[in-house]
Design a protein around this motif. Sequence first.
Motif, mmCIF file in Angstrom:
data_model
loop_
_atom_site.group_PDB
_atom_site.id
_atom_site.type_symbol
_atom_site.label_atom_id
_atom_site.label_comp_id
_atom_site.label_asym_id
_atom_site.label_seq_id
_atom_site.Cartn_x
_atom_site.Cartn_y
_atom_site.Cartn_z
ATOM 1 N N VAL A 93 -8.685 -17.780 -7.528
ATOM 2 C CA VAL A 93 -9.739 -18.787 -7.489
ATOM 3 C C VAL A 93 -11.034 -18.364 -8.184
ATOM 4 O O VAL A 93 -11.666 -19.286 -8.971
ATOM 5 C CB VAL A 93 -10.100 -19.019 -6.077
ATOM 6 N N ASN A 94 -11.432 -17.272 -8.229
ATOM 7 C CA ASN A 94 -12.486 -16.604 -8.768
ATOM 8 C C ASN A 94 -12.577 -16.672 -10.000
ATOM 9 O O ASN A 94 -13.350 -16.915 -10.856
ATOM 10 C CB ASN A 94 -13.128 -15.385 -7.934
ATOM 11 N N TYR A 95 -11.289 -16.474 -10.761
ATOM 12 C CA TYR A 95 -11.044 -16.252 -11.997
ATOM 13 C C TYR A 95 -11.227 -17.654 -12.687
ATOM 14 O O TYR A 95 -11.502 -17.649 -13.721
ATOM 15 C CB TYR A 95 -9.567 -15.531 -12.385
ATOM 16 N N TYR A 96 -10.435 -18.479 -12.409
ATOM 17 C CA TYR A 96 -10.579 -19.790 -12.814
ATOM 18 C C TYR A 96 -11.985 -20.708 -12.590
ATOM 19 O O TYR A 96 -12.384 -21.444 -13.229
ATOM 20 C CB TYR A 96 -9.395 -20.931 -12.257
ATOM 21 N N PHE A 97 -12.575 -20.537 -11.235
ATOM 22 C CA PHE A 97 -13.756 -21.340 -10.805
ATOM 23 C C PHE A 97 -14.904 -20.925 -10.519
ATOM 24 O O PHE A 97 -16.014 -21.423 -10.253
ATOM 25 C CB PHE A 97 -13.031 -22.204 -9.824
ATOM 26 N N GLN A 98 -14.848 -19.172 -10.651
ATOM 27 C CA GLN A 98 -16.033 -18.453 -10.361
ATOM 28 C C GLN A 98 -16.290 -18.255 -9.080
ATOM 29 O O GLN A 98 -16.807 -17.111 -8.329
ATOM 30 C CB GLN A 98 -17.221 -18.813 -11.225
ATOM 31 N N SER A 99 -16.138 -19.333 -8.171
ATOM 32 C CA SER A 99 -16.640 -19.327 -6.718
ATOM 33 C C SER A 99 -16.072 -20.500 -5.994
ATOM 34 O O SER A 99 -15.624 -21.484 -6.781
ATOM 35 C CB SER A 99 -18.208 -19.231 -6.585
ATOM 36 N N LYS A 100 -15.922 -20.383 -4.521
ATOM 37 C CA LYS A 100 -15.302 -21.712 -3.939
ATOM 38 C C LYS A 100 -16.185 -22.987 -4.111
ATOM 39 O O LYS A 100 -15.877 -23.985 -4.220
ATOM 40 C CB LYS A 100 -15.317 -21.044 -2.424
ATOM 41 N N ASP A 101 -17.464 -22.730 -3.937
ATOM 42 C CA ASP A 101 -18.625 -23.753 -4.467
ATOM 43 C C ASP A 101 -18.451 -24.211 -5.770
ATOM 44 O O ASP A 101 -18.424 -25.741 -5.554
ATOM 45 C CB ASP A 101 -19.900 -23.278 -4.209
ATOM 46 N N LEU A 106 -15.563 -24.705 -7.395
ATOM 47 C CA LEU A 106 -14.321 -25.258 -7.135
ATOM 48 C C LEU A 106 -14.372 -26.487 -6.418
ATOM 49 O O LEU A 106 -13.839 -27.699 -6.903
ATOM 50 C CB LEU A 106 -13.290 -24.390 -6.519
ATOM 51 N N VAL A 107 -15.164 -26.344 -5.190
ATOM 52 C CA VAL A 107 -15.345 -27.615 -4.569
ATOM 53 C C VAL A 107 -16.193 -28.727 -5.225
ATOM 54 O O VAL A 107 -15.929 -29.987 -5.141
ATOM 55 C CB VAL A 107 -16.012 -27.263 -2.941
ATOM 56 N N ARG A 108 -17.327 -28.449 -5.843
ATOM 57 C CA ARG A 108 -18.161 -29.141 -6.567
ATOM 58 C C ARG A 108 -17.215 -29.831 -7.742
ATOM 59 O O ARG A 108 -17.459 -31.026 -7.968
ATOM 60 C CB ARG A 108 -19.462 -28.535 -7.213
ATOM 61 N N LEU A 109 -16.433 -29.197 -8.343
ATOM 62 C CA LEU A 109 -15.663 -29.656 -9.615
ATOM 63 C C LEU A 109 -14.743 -30.805 -8.869
ATOM 64 O O LEU A 109 -14.507 -31.673 -9.340
ATOM 65 C CB LEU A 109 -14.953 -28.417 -10.390
ATOM 66 N N ALA A 110 -13.833 -30.359 -7.658
ATOM 67 C CA ALA A 110 -13.205 -31.319 -7.023
ATOM 68 C C ALA A 110 -13.837 -32.491 -6.629
ATOM 69 O O ALA A 110 -13.273 -33.724 -6.956
ATOM 70 C CB ALA A 110 -12.356 -30.376 -5.784
ATOM 71 N N THR A 111 -14.954 -32.312 -6.063
ATOM 72 C CA THR A 111 -15.584 -33.504 -5.745
ATOM 73 C C THR A 111 -15.759 -34.479 -6.814
ATOM 74 O O THR A 111 -16.011 -35.736 -6.857
ATOM 75 C CB THR A 111 -17.011 -33.469 -4.917
ATOM 76 N N GLN A 112 -16.464 -33.862 -7.673
ATOM 77 C CA GLN A 112 -16.912 -34.629 -9.175
ATOM 78 C C GLN A 112 -15.615 -35.342 -9.745
ATOM 79 O O GLN A 112 -15.755 -36.438 -10.255
ATOM 80 C CB GLN A 112 -17.608 -33.648 -10.244
ATOM 81 N N GLU A 113 -14.414 -34.579 -9.908
ATOM 82 C CA GLU A 113 -13.238 -35.196 -10.303
ATOM 83 C C GLU A 113 -12.898 -36.187 -9.573
ATOM 84 O O GLU A 113 -12.359 -37.539 -10.108
ATOM 85 C CB GLU A 113 -12.305 -34.150 -10.668
ATOM 86 N N ILE A 114 -12.923 -36.196 -8.142
ATOM 87 C CA ILE A 114 -12.248 -37.290 -7.416
ATOM 88 C C ILE A 114 -13.205 -38.591 -7.658
ATOM 89 O O ILE A 114 -12.812 -39.573 -7.904
ATOM 90 C CB ILE A 114 -12.615 -36.793 -6.009
ATOM 91 N N THR A 115 -14.619 -38.391 -7.700
ATOM 92 C CA THR A 115 -15.459 -39.722 -7.771
ATOM 93 C C THR A 115 -15.558 -39.784 -9.307
ATOM 94 O O THR A 115 -15.741 -41.174 -9.837
ATOM 95 C CB THR A 115 -16.874 -39.257 -7.251
ATOM 96 N N GLY A 116 -15.420 -39.013 -10.291
ATOM 97 C CA GLY A 116 -15.572 -39.501 -11.705
ATOM 98 C C GLY A 116 -14.439 -40.301 -12.136
ATOM 99 O O GLY A 116 -14.750 -41.170 -12.836
ATOM 100 N N ASP A 117 -13.101 -39.889 -11.734
ATOM 101 C CA ASP A 117 -12.088 -40.779 -12.260
ATOM 102 C C ASP A 117 -12.355 -42.202 -11.888
ATOM 103 O O ASP A 117 -11.918 -43.168 -12.481
ATOM 104 C CB ASP A 117 -11.047 -40.102 -11.522
#
Length: 228
Positions: A52-60, A62-73
């Motif tokens: 998780v940290n390797y690909y996204f640096q932190s949980k926050d 990752l969560v921010r990216l997940a939220t952005q992709e859900i709404t962004g799509d």
Amino acid sequence: MTEQDEAESASRRNETRDIILNVAKELVARKGPKSTTVRDITNASGANTAAVNYYFQSKDALVRLATQEITGDVNRERLARLNDMEMKSADKVLQPRQILEALIEPILTMSRSVDGGSLYVRNVFQMRVDARAGYDNFNINSHAARRFIQAMQRTFPTLSLAEIVWNYEFARGASVHMLANLDPVSRRFEHLMIEPNEDLPAEPCFRLDEAAVQKVIDMILAGFCKSV
């Protein structure tokens, strides 16, 4: 390492990243950004905390990216439909139904959950429940909102900006609320149709499909911009 080995290794890394991100989208939409933990993500994805940290640096992050992709799509599809409608209409203003179709129909096709629900609808509700979670979803989506407000101003030139904004939020909020009642997690419409001690049928009676979306649009049109 050969070029083929490097390509296979890169493919595996991308696959792991995608698995973690897709799991995070499902969890964030169901539990909210604040309640989703690293343990939730690692348990559901099979990855470890280091990944998780390797690909996204932190949980926050990752969560921010997940939220952005859900709404962004959803918003990219909304804007694509709105732009296409405006281009095809030439100098004519859009009809109210066209605006609502561009706004609501992408919920049907984009950011769907593995269980058939809408990640977008679930995410909107979670962000409303905990507006202090630290993830400013409203600013993320403001560009899409402004485009629809501009389109509505052309369709309803006699309305003030305040009246347009109220109607836009009425349409957006009503559609999210109604479609949330079709969510396989809540099935609220069905709960309201049975006796208190009665069990729901194994298979949902209603689904988030084209017929449901058109029904919601029809209902919203009944009160949409009636102050004209």
